[in-house]
Design a protein around this motif. Structure first.
Motif, PDB file in Angstrom:
ATOM      1  N   PHE A  92       0.848  -1.196   0.000  1.00 56.09           N
ATOM      2  CA  PHE A  92       0.000   0.000   0.000  1.00 56.09           C
ATOM      3  C   PHE A  92       0.880   1.242   0.000  1.00 56.09           C
ATOM      4  O   PHE A  92       2.098   1.177   0.240  1.00 56.09           O
ATOM      5  CB  PHE A  92      -0.970   0.015   1.189  1.00 56.09           C
ATOM      6  CG  PHE A  92      -0.360  -0.273   2.549  1.00 56.09           C
ATOM      7  CD1 PHE A  92       0.628   0.539   3.099  1.00 56.09           C
ATOM      8  CD2 PHE A  92      -0.795  -1.356   3.313  1.00 56.09           C
ATOM      9  CE1 PHE A  92       1.158   0.281   4.360  1.00 56.09           C
ATOM     10  CE2 PHE A  92      -0.261  -1.624   4.567  1.00 56.09           C
ATOM     11  CZ  PHE A  92       0.718  -0.797   5.085  1.00 56.09           C
ATOM     12  N   LEU A  93       0.263   2.358  -0.315  1.00 59.20           N
ATOM     13  CA  LEU A  93       0.914   3.655  -0.197  1.00 59.20           C
ATOM     14  C   LEU A  93       0.798   4.090   1.252  1.00 59.20           C
ATOM     15  O   LEU A  93      -0.307   4.267   1.767  1.00 59.20           O
ATOM     16  CB  LEU A  93       0.253   4.662  -1.135  1.00 59.20           C
ATOM     17  CG  LEU A  93       0.814   6.084  -1.124  1.00 59.20           C
ATOM     18  CD1 LEU A  93       2.282   6.105  -1.528  1.00 59.20           C
ATOM     19  CD2 LEU A  93      -0.007   6.979  -2.045  1.00 59.20           C
ATOM     20  N   PHE A  94       1.943   4.260   1.909  1.00 59.70           N
ATOM     21  CA  PHE A  94       1.953   4.565   3.331  1.00 59.70           C
ATOM     22  C   PHE A  94       2.034   6.061   3.605  1.00 59.70           C
ATOM     23  O   PHE A  94       1.409   6.569   4.544  1.00 59.70           O
ATOM     24  CB  PHE A  94       3.132   3.857   3.997  1.00 59.70           C
ATOM     25  CG  PHE A  94       3.359   4.249   5.437  1.00 59.70           C
ATOM     26  CD1 PHE A  94       2.397   3.986   6.392  1.00 59.70           C
ATOM     27  CD2 PHE A  94       4.535   4.878   5.827  1.00 59.70           C
ATOM     28  CE1 PHE A  94       2.600   4.353   7.725  1.00 59.70           C
ATOM     29  CE2 PHE A  94       4.752   5.239   7.141  1.00 59.70           C
ATOM     30  CZ  PHE A  94       3.772   4.976   8.100  1.00 59.70           C
ATOM     31  N   ALA A  95       2.806   6.775   2.810  1.00 52.94           N
ATOM     32  CA  ALA A  95       3.001   8.208   3.061  1.00 52.94           C
ATOM     33  C   ALA A  95       3.507   8.871   1.788  1.00 52.94           C
ATOM     34  O   ALA A  95       4.058   8.222   0.896  1.00 52.94           O
ATOM     35  CB  ALA A  95       3.997   8.423   4.201  1.00 52.94           C
ATOM     36  N   GLN A  96       3.317  10.194   1.719  1.00 55.73           N
ATOM     37  CA  GLN A  96       3.904  11.004   0.664  1.00 55.73           C
ATOM     38  C   GLN A  96       4.612  12.192   1.302  1.00 55.73           C
ATOM     39  O   GLN A  96       4.154  12.738   2.310  1.00 55.73           O
ATOM     40  CB  GLN A  96       2.826  11.498  -0.306  1.00 55.73           C
ATOM     41  CG  GLN A  96       2.189  10.399  -1.145  1.00 55.73           C
ATOM     42  CD  GLN A  96       1.165  10.955  -2.121  1.00 55.73           C
ATOM     43  OE1 GLN A  96       0.132  11.477  -1.712  1.00 55.73           O
ATOM     44  NE2 GLN A  96       1.459  10.848  -3.408  1.00 55.73           N
ATOM     45  N   LEU A  97       5.728  12.575   0.689  1.00 56.37           N
ATOM     46  CA  LEU A  97       6.524  13.668   1.233  1.00 56.37           C
ATOM     47  C   LEU A  97       7.322  14.304   0.120  1.00 56.37           C
ATOM     48  O   LEU A  97       7.420  13.767  -0.986  1.00 56.37           O
ATOM     49  CB  LEU A  97       7.435  13.169   2.350  1.00 56.37           C
ATOM     50  CG  LEU A  97       8.452  12.055   2.060  1.00 56.37           C
ATOM     51  CD1 LEU A  97       9.435  11.932   3.227  1.00 56.37           C
ATOM     52  CD2 LEU A  97       7.802  10.691   1.856  1.00 56.37           C
ATOM     53  N   ARG A  98       7.887  15.473   0.383  1.00 61.37           N
ATOM     54  CA  ARG A  98       8.672  16.175  -0.622  1.00 61.37           C
ATOM     55  C   ARG A  98      10.128  16.283  -0.184  1.00 61.37           C
ATOM     56  O   ARG A  98      10.426  16.338   1.007  1.00 61.37           O
ATOM     57  CB  ARG A  98       8.107  17.578  -0.878  1.00 61.37           C
ATOM     58  CG  ARG A  98       6.709  17.552  -1.479  1.00 61.37           C
ATOM     59  CD  ARG A  98       6.283  18.922  -1.982  1.00 61.37           C
ATOM     60  NE  ARG A  98       4.906  18.883  -2.460  1.00 61.37           N
ATOM     61  CZ  ARG A  98       4.559  18.495  -3.687  1.00 61.37           C
ATOM     62  NH1 ARG A  98       5.487  18.124  -4.545  1.00 61.37           N
ATOM     63  NH2 ARG A  98       3.281  18.485  -4.052  1.00 61.37           N
ATOM     64  N   ASP A  99      11.009  16.315  -1.194  1.00 67.25           N
ATOM     65  CA  ASP A  99      12.407  16.553  -0.888  1.00 67.25           C
ATOM     66  C   ASP A  99      12.699  18.045  -0.990  1.00 67.25           C
ATOM     67  O   ASP A  99      11.797  18.861  -1.210  1.00 67.25           O
ATOM     68  CB  ASP A  99      13.320  15.729  -1.804  1.00 67.25           C
ATOM     69  CG  ASP A  99      13.239  16.134  -3.272  1.00 67.25           C
ATOM     70  OD1 ASP A  99      12.565  17.144  -3.586  1.00 67.25           O
ATOM     71  OD2 ASP A  99      13.848  15.451  -4.106  1.00 67.25           O
ATOM     72  N   ASP A 100      13.963  18.431  -0.844  1.00 66.81           N
ATOM     73  CA  ASP A 100      14.321  19.846  -0.833  1.00 66.81           C
ATOM     74  C   ASP A 100      14.071  20.530  -2.165  1.00 66.81           C
ATOM     75  O   ASP A 100      13.967  21.756  -2.234  1.00 66.81           O
ATOM     76  CB  ASP A 100      15.792  20.009  -0.443  1.00 66.81           C
ATOM     77  CG  ASP A 100      16.022  19.756   1.044  1.00 66.81           C
ATOM     78  OD1 ASP A 100      15.029  19.775   1.798  1.00 66.81           O
ATOM     79  OD2 ASP A 100      17.176  19.538   1.439  1.00 66.81           O
TER      80      ASP A 100
END
Length: 477
Positions: A92-100
């Motif tokens: 499953f997709l657990f989390a989404q986040l962005r890099d710098d």
């Protein structure tokens, strides 16, 4: 260390794209691999052991992120046959986040339990499968192939039964870091259902977050064409990277290709022992559909299926130019990737093409020459000639095909000569990841719970990556 920047934007798609699910509860959680360098890259490097286990074995939500894991819905062509019964069956997709740099990244799982798309499976991952995926992603990253990153691996204390390996066998749960989980099959699902509103919504989502080169296109048809062209170019780069790395994915179905051109989901993969276009990775690939030499053709076929899925949004659109961009990009990418693998500076399109042709002409006749051995011996060009002609493979460096290769490479200069001062090149053998090595690593774990060979191989792979990164463009997600 980067900052943690949560970005759970997938929920903006709304109903019809995913199913909220509950993660499995495992008897034990024994950390076997933690990718600290990528954890630091996305602002999670300061998690202590307890927090790491809480998030990546028990799957407690990360702060400000998805409240519930999401099993994504998709379809796909599997070995050329359309399958409308697919979806995240053990992940499953657990989390989404962005890099710098503002790029959207996903944390997804494998072996995290059953979902509505499990089709009777147990939703689990064998420990051997987890170990193999960690090794694959480390090696591909070191070789400059755009790939998902193995982020975390826990052994989970269950005994699993599988028909294709000795059972019962140990279990694990893997977390991957990748740029996207939007697959070609994600679009196929909504096209198959003739659900044009959701198909358009997915296209706009994919352009907004993953395809900046298509944002300026005016009108839905133009955006669809620009999007397919971008996915085509990225897939061509991936195909060229596979060829230069000597990598055979094994299962290049449309549900295993993502729009960002990253490789992921490593099942029956192999690295070439010697150059062989007919080499297959999967024992069940009886016709050689996904053989090493056929991978570029298969990827282009898959891009055509993506275009086919988007045609309802652009019924009058001419997708031929978008598909042609694959061929054009692939040929130029092959030159740049092989030059990078040899650590050489370009001498122009025509001469670079001649060198690549000479490489294949030589390798095709140099039976028994290790694929990695060739690149190790000739990294830096003629600077390494003395090493190559005195080394373990010296018997292969003779004959007409070799003379053609030597003539083609003779005028090339090392792009970064100082790279040859790295201790890696003082050794007498390249770092490889052949099937016998993987089996030996697994045997040590399986029979003695000895993780030293696994850890040593990862260290060796990273040493190789450090040695060649000056000339091989490590493509990050």
């Amino acid at each position: 260390m980067s900052s943690y920047l949560p970005a759970p934007v997938v929920t903006n798609l709304g109903d019809g794209f995913y199913d909220p699910v509950l993660p499995a509860r495992f008897p034990t959680h024994r950390l076997r691999f933690r990718n600290q360098r990528w954890a630091e890259h996305v602002g999670l490097g300061n998690l202590d052991d307890m927090a790491w286990e809480d998030h990546f074995a028990k799957f407690s939500p990360l702060i400000g992120n998805l409240e519930s894991p999401l099993a994504l819905r998709y379809h796909g062509h599997q070995f050329g046959v359309y399958n409308p019964a697919l979806g995240d069956g053990r992940g499953f997709l657990f989390a989404q986040l962005r890099d710098d740099d503002g790029r959207l990244l996903d944390l997804g799982t494998k072996g995290s339990g059953q979902t509505p798309w499990s089709r009777g499976g147990d939703g689990r991952l064998t420990l051997k499968g987890g170990v193999r995926e960690v090794l694959a992603t480390e090696m591909l990253e070191a070789l400059g192939v755009p790939t998902s990153k193995s982020f975390s691996l826990f052994e989970t204390g269950e005994m699993l039964f599988r028909g294709d390996e000795p059972s019962p066998t140990r279990s694990s749960v893997l977390v991957r870091l990748s740029h996207s989980h939007v697959r070609f099959g994600s679009f196929q699902r909504h096209a198959h259902a003739r659900d044009l509103p959701r198909l358009e919504r997915l296209l706009e989502y994919a352009i907004e977050h993953y395809t900046p080169e298509a944002r300026g296109a005016s009108g839905l048809e133009a955006r669809a064409l620009a999007f397919v062209a971008a996915a085509s170019r990225k897939s061509a780069h991936l195909a060229a990277s596979f060829m230069a790395a000597g990598f055979v994915h094994g299962v290049l179905n449309t549900d295993n290709m993502v729009i960002t051109g990253e490789s992921f989901d490593y099942g029956p993969y192999r690295f070439l022992p010697t150059y062989d276009p007919s080499f297959v990775a999967a024992y069940f690939d009886e016709t050689g559909m996904y053989a090493f030499g056929r991978q570029p053709t298969v990827m282009l076929w898959n891009v055509a299926r993506l275009a086919e899925a988007l045609r309802p949004l652009a019924p009058d659109g001419d997708f031929r130019a978008a598909l042609q961009s694959f061929e054009d990009t692939f040929h130029s990418a092959m030159q740049s990737r092989f030059l990078a693998r040899l650590g050489l500076a370009s001498r122009g399109v025509d001469e670079d093409a001649r060198l690549v042709d000479a490489i294949f002409g030589f390798l095709d006749l140099a039976k028994g020459l290790g694929y990695e051995r060739f690149f190790f011996d000739w990294y830096g060009g003629m600077t390494r000639e003395g090493h190559a002609l005195a080394g373990q493979a010296k018997a292969h460096y003779a004959g007409g095909a070799f003379d053609n290769f030597r003539s083609a490479i003779a005028h090339y200069a090392a792009k970064r000569p100082e790279a040859l001062d790295h201790p890696y090149f003082a050794g007498d053998a390249p770092c490889t990841l052949l099937i016998d090595e993987i089996e030996s690593i697994w045997s040590a774990i399986d029979e003695r719970d000895d993780w030293a060979p696994f850890e040593s191989k990862i260290a060796a792979i990273r040493t190789m990556g450090a040695a060649i990164e000056a000339s091989v463009p490590i493509i990050s997600i």
